[in-house]
Design a protein around this motif. Structure first.
Motif, short mmCIF file in Angstrom:
data_model
loop_
_atom_site.label_atom_id
_atom_site.label_comp_id
_atom_site.label_asym_id
_atom_site.label_seq_id
_atom_site.Cartn_x
_atom_site.Cartn_y
_atom_site.Cartn_z
N ILE A 94 0.86 -1.20 0.00
CA ILE A 94 0.00 0.00 0.00
C ILE A 94 0.89 1.24 0.00
O ILE A 94 1.91 1.28 0.69
CB ILE A 94 -0.98 0.02 1.20
N VAL A 95 0.49 2.23 -0.80
CA VAL A 95 1.19 3.51 -0.84
C VAL A 95 0.39 4.48 0.04
O VAL A 95 -0.84 4.52 -0.04
CB VAL A 95 1.26 4.03 -2.30
N THR A 96 1.11 5.23 0.87
CA THR A 96 0.45 6.06 1.89
C THR A 96 1.02 7.49 1.88
O THR A 96 2.06 7.74 1.25
CB THR A 96 0.72 5.45 3.28
N SER A 97 0.36 8.37 2.61
CA SER A 97 0.88 9.74 2.73
C SER A 97 1.94 9.76 3.83
O SER A 97 1.71 10.22 4.95
CB SER A 97 -0.26 10.71 3.09
N GLY A 98 3.10 9.22 3.52
CA GLY A 98 4.19 9.13 4.48
C GLY A 98 4.13 7.83 5.27
O GLY A 98 3.07 7.18 5.36
N ALA A 99 5.29 7.49 5.85
CA ALA A 99 5.35 6.30 6.73
C ALA A 99 4.38 6.50 7.89
O ALA A 99 3.79 5.55 8.41
CB ALA A 99 6.76 6.12 7.26
N LYS A 100 4.21 7.74 8.30
CA LYS A 100 3.34 8.05 9.42
C LYS A 100 1.92 7.52 9.18
O LYS A 100 1.33 6.89 10.03
CB LYS A 100 3.31 9.57 9.60
N GLN A 101 1.40 7.77 7.98
CA GLN A 101 0.05 7.29 7.72
C GLN A 101 0.01 5.76 7.63
O GLN A 101 -0.99 5.14 8.02
CB GLN A 101 -0.54 7.90 6.45
N ALA A 102 1.09 5.16 7.13
CA ALA A 102 1.11 3.69 7.05
C ALA A 102 0.99 3.10 8.46
O ALA A 102 0.22 2.16 8.70
CB ALA A 102 2.40 3.22 6.37
N ILE A 103 1.74 3.69 9.40
CA ILE A 103 1.72 3.16 10.78
C ILE A 103 0.36 3.43 11.42
O ILE A 103 -0.21 2.56 12.10
CB ILE A 103 2.88 3.78 11.60
N TYR A 104 -0.18 4.59 11.18
CA TYR A 104 -1.50 4.92 11.73
C TYR A 104 -2.57 3.97 11.17
O TYR A 104 -3.39 3.42 11.91
CB TYR A 104 -1.84 6.38 11.42
#
Ligand SMILES: Cc1ncc(COP(=O)(O)O)c(C=O)c1O
Length: 395
Positions: A94-104
Motif C-alpha cells: 500500500i502507498v500512503t501519505s508518508g510512513a506516518k500514515q502507514a503506521i497509523y
C-alpha cells in the motif's frame, strides 16, 4: 464547542516550547545553531523535482487507486527485492501519505480498545500517540543504553501480556540511531510467533546506515508473515514535504489498511507517486551521497560530544540523530537557575549557547537530549563548541 475526550489522551508536543523560543530568537536576528531538525537539510535532488514537473505536465494530477498507482507498487516490489532481499507481490503493498500514515493505518486496523502495543523506548514521538488514538495502550520496553540501545533491559517476553497485539520496531531508530541486535530480533520474532503478534517495522532510516548495512526485519527467519514493513521516501531522498510512504505485508492487513485509508485520505499525492517510480528504481547516487555526508557528520558530532566532560554518548549506527545522556549536569545551576531535566537543559543551551536541541523527554528519556546532524558540518562544529563553553558556566 465541546471537544472529544480522545484529545485528553494525546500529549501535546514537549518540543514545541523550545522550538517556539528558538523561532523568536531567530526572528530577533540572534545567530542560532539549529541542531533540532527532524528532516534532511539537503534540497530534494533536482532530478526528482524534474520527475514531478514532468508528472504534472503529463497530467498525473487526479485521484489514483487508494493503494497507489500500479507502476509505483511494482517499483516498490523491485526496491524491496533489491535493497532488502524481500519478495512481495503488488497486492501486498500500500502507498500512503508518508510512513506516518502507514503506521497509523496499521494501528487502526489491528488495535481494539484496551489492546497493548509494545514500543521500544526511547521512541519516535508519534508511536505511543497513534496507539492511543486507536484506543490502545502503549507498553514501553526500555532499551539498554549500556548495550548501545540494541536490545531491551528485560527479556522481550516480559513485556507481553494476553492483551498484546503488536510490537513496533524502529531500526535504525529516531532518536538513538541504533541498529537492533540480531539475537534480540530473533527473540522478538520467536515470541511474536508464539503469541501471534504483528511486528510493525518502521524502516524509515534503513538507507542511512554507516559501518553496517541494515537487514530488514522481514528478512530474518520466520518473520516474513508476521511483519509489516514500513518505509518512506522522506529521509532517503530528502522528500519530507512530498508525503510519500509505503508498507508491505500480509494481503489481509494491507486490504484492511486500504479500507481505512479510503475513508481518510483516499490516495497519496498523485504527482509524488509518479515521481517516486523512477526515484526508487533509477540511479541511487544522490541518496548515497547524502548518506555519506551524514556519516562524515556523525563522526564530527560523536567525537565532539565524546570530548565534553560529563556527557555519555552512544555512537549512532544510522539515522541522523545522536542522543547523549546529559544527566550529570542535572542539579547544577547558573545565576540561581538550576537544571533539573531535559527541557530545562535544552532551554539552558538555547539561552546560553544559542543552540537548538530537543529535550529527550519527548522521546521518553529525560536524561538525554536529541541532537540532529542533518545540518552542515561547520554548523555542527560550531554548535558543539558553543555547548562546551556554556557547560563550563554551570556550577
Ligand atoms: C521513526 C520515524 N518514522 C516515521 C517518520 C515519518 O516519516 P514520513 O515523513 O514518511 O511520514 C519519521 C519522521 O520523523 C520518523 O522519525
Amino acid at each position: 464547542m465541546k471537544l472529544a475526550d480522545r484529545l485528553d489522551k494525546i500529549k501535546p508536543s514537549k518540543t514545541m516550547a523550545v522550538m517556539a523560543l528558538a523561532k523568536d530568537l531567530k526572528e530577533q536576528g540572534v545567530d542560532i545553531v539549529d541542531l533540532g531538525a527532524g528532516e534532511p537539510d539537503f534540497p530534494t535532488p533536482e532530478y526528482i523535482r524534474d520527475l514531478a514537473t514532468k508528472a504534472m505536465a503529463d497530467g498525473y494530477t487526479k485521484y489514483t487507486k487508494v493503494d497507489g498507482i500500479p507502476e509505483l507498487k511494482e517499483a516498490i516490489v523491485v526496491k524491496l527485492e533489491r535493497d532488502n532481499n524481500l519478495t512481495y507481490s503488488t497486492d501486498q503493498i500500500i502507498v500512503t501519505s508518508g510512513a506516518k500514515q502507514a503506521i497509523y493505518n496499521a494501528m487502526m486496523a489491528v488495535v481494539n480498545e484496551g489492546d497493548e502495543v509494545i514500543i521500544l523506548s526511547p521512541y519516535w514521538v508519534s508511536f505511543p500517540e497513534m496507539v492511543k488514538l486507536a484506543d490502545g495502550e502503549p507498553v514501553f520496553a526500555e532499551l539498554d543504553p549500556k548495550r548501545d540501545y540494541r536490545r531491551t533491559l528485560k527479556p522481550f517476553e516480559e513485556y507481553v501480556t494476553d492483551r498484546t497485539v503488536a510490537v513496533v520496531l524502529n531500526s535504525p531508530s529516531n532518536p538513538v540511531g541504533s541498529l537492533l541486535d540480531d539475537e534480540f530480533i530473533a527473540d522478538v520474532i520467536k515470541v511474536s510467533r508464539e503469541k501471534s503478534l504483528l511486528i510493525i517495522s518502521d524502516e524509515t532510516y534503513e538507507r542511512i546506515t554507516f559501518e553496517n548495512k541494515y537487514k530488514s526485519i522481514a528478512a530474518y527467519e520466520g518473520a516474513a508473515e508476521l511483519t509489516l514493513t514500513v518505509n518512506s521516501m522522506s529521509k532517503t531522498y530528502s522528500m519530507t514535504g512530498w508525503r510519500l510512504g509505503f508498507a508491505a505485508g500480509a494481503k489481509e492487513l494491507i486490504k484492511a489498511m486500504s479500507k481505512i485509508q479510503s475513508q481518510i485520505t483516499s490516495n497519496a499525492n498523485s504527482i509524488a507517486q509518479k515521481a517516486s517510480v523512477e526515484t526508487l528504481t533509477g540511479d541511487q547516487s544522490a541518496a548515497e551521497m547524502m548518506k555519506d555526508k551524514y556519516w562524515e557528520r556523525r563522526d564530527v558530532v560523536y567525537e565532539g560530544l565524546s570530548n565534553l566532560p560529563g556527557i555519555e554518548v552512544n555512537k549512532p549506527e544510522g539515522s541522523f540523530f545522536i542522543f547523549p545522556d546529559v544527566s550529570a549536569y542535572y542539579g547544577k545551576s547558573l545565576n540561581g537557575k538550576s537544571i533539573n531535566g531535559s527541557v530545562e537543559f535544552a532551554e539552558f543551551l538555547l539561552e546560553h549557547a544559542k543552540v537548538v536541541v530537543i529535550p529527550g523527554i519527548a522521546f521518553g528519556s529525560d536524561n538525554n537530549i536529541r541532537i540532529s546532524f542533518a545540518a552542515p558540518r561547520e554548523e555542527i562544529k560550531k554548535g558543539i563548541e558553543r555547548i562546551g563553553e556554556a557547560l563550563n558556566l554551570l556550577n
